[in-house]
Design a protein around this motif. Sequence first.
Motif, mmCIF file in Angstrom:
data_model
loop_
_atom_site.group_PDB
_atom_site.id
_atom_site.type_symbol
_atom_site.label_atom_id
_atom_site.label_comp_id
_atom_site.label_asym_id
_atom_site.label_seq_id
_atom_site.Cartn_x
_atom_site.Cartn_y
_atom_site.Cartn_z
ATOM 1 N N ILE A 200 0.566 -1.001 -0.003
ATOM 2 C CA ILE A 200 -0.152 0.068 0.388
ATOM 3 C C ILE A 200 1.115 1.681 0.174
ATOM 4 N N VAL A 201 1.046 2.060 -0.701
ATOM 5 C CA VAL A 201 1.626 3.381 -0.913
ATOM 6 C C VAL A 201 0.649 4.051 -0.582
ATOM 7 N N ALA A 202 0.459 4.916 0.360
ATOM 8 C CA ALA A 202 0.055 6.056 1.210
ATOM 9 C C ALA A 202 -0.027 7.617 1.565
ATOM 10 N N ARG A 203 -0.612 8.301 1.643
ATOM 11 C CA ARG A 203 -0.899 9.414 2.001
ATOM 12 C C ARG A 203 -2.182 10.158 1.913
ATOM 13 N N GLY A 204 -2.187 11.082 2.918
ATOM 14 C CA GLY A 204 -2.928 11.686 3.308
ATOM 15 C C GLY A 204 -3.794 12.989 2.343
ATOM 16 N N GLY A 205 -4.985 13.798 1.935
ATOM 17 C CA GLY A 205 -5.382 15.005 1.523
ATOM 18 C C GLY A 205 -4.138 15.851 1.595
ATOM 19 N N GLY A 206 -4.296 16.507 1.176
ATOM 20 C CA GLY A 206 -3.402 17.941 0.584
ATOM 21 C C GLY A 206 -3.858 18.594 -0.821
ATOM 22 N N SER A 207 -3.337 19.684 -0.873
ATOM 23 C CA SER A 207 -3.061 20.653 -2.368
ATOM 24 C C SER A 207 -2.600 19.293 -3.275
ATOM 25 N N ARG A 208 -3.102 20.073 -4.279
ATOM 26 C CA ARG A 208 -2.701 19.661 -5.422
ATOM 27 C C ARG A 208 -1.192 19.112 -5.960
#
Length: 403
Positions: A200-208
């Motif tokens: 799983i390659v994961a990252r939370g939300g953020g700007s573009r």
Amino acid sequence: MANVITVTALNRYVKTLLERDSVLTDVALRGEISNFTNHYKTGHFYFSLKDEQCSVKAVMFRRDAQNLAFMPQNGMRVIVRCRISLFERDGAFQVYVEDMFPDGIGAMQMAFEQLKEKLDKEGLFAPEHKKPLPAMPKCVGLVTSKTGAALQDILNVTQRRYPIARFLLYSVTVQGNEAAPEIANAITRLDKGGRVDVIIVARGGGSREDLWVFNNESIARAAFASSTPVVSAVGHEIDFSILDFVADLRAPTPSAAAELVMPDMEAELREIRRSYSNICKEIQNRLQLCYNRVRDIEAAPQLAAARSLPLGLLRELSEKADAARTAMHGKMDAAKGRVAHAAMLCGSLSPYSVLARGYSIARKAGSVLKSSADASEGDRVEVQLAAGRLGCRVETIITEEEL
């Protein structure tokens, strides 16, 4: 009077001043591309960067240009990491670009579409390359920041759904210049290690801009090359990255990735209990059917009639069965005797039986000798015995009259 110097000395001195300035050795520069030239023979990019008032010449050498995830175009706004120097031969002040990023939504979208089209043509998005996820993963590889919210979201969902799961975390930077090679290397290392069933390659939300690293070509190619299934869980549901298209499965959020990868243990246990109950019911039904069939057979009139047969008739049937068996054994013994006699007769007629009694067969050049006249003194003959053969030479010939 001022010192007289050459033009070469002047240019070399100015170049040295520029390159010794620590501020000018690593500059982030924003501008719009113009006069762009892709020198196909060398692979170098030549262009100008301009704003509303000024412009500066720029060059990006092949070793850096080939790592770009998009093709620069005239009118595209970009941010470049560069160093400032002087092209000594022409005395031209210019910037030497080492990396380039789209600046603004329009430029970023153009770069995104360019890379997407390129990888799509190469088949990296093709459905036939998508690998299925394991139903019960023993170990899950995580590529994310060890301090990010994405990791906690995945662990929380897993604790609720599948608490026996094991993880192998490869902590990486998830934004910035160093993030792309770290993430690509993490995917490759976890895949080659052979210890995980899914990544799983994961990252939370953020700007573009924050999520832009997941549009990097090296990450996409690492995911495509992985023999271990890769799940992309970057940002929120409305965020799309190049990794989403290459991965074997896209999850809208890290929490959703855990939901999709981890089985629901409670649901699995309920299914096991339901299957066990169905099996028990099926066994009970089959036993009942067998019991009913036996009861019907016991009640059949044929079985009742057999039980009422007179003892004398049963005794007569037993005697006839014994007589039949005796007759059959007698015929079998007679047949065995005939076969044994035939075997003895065949044995007596066999030439090998004759040889066994001390006789032999003489051959000359493969032909059997029947008379002493068929051989001459000095001939080589072969004598076949009951066990083996002899190679002989004729010394003397005795005719039938001389016997």
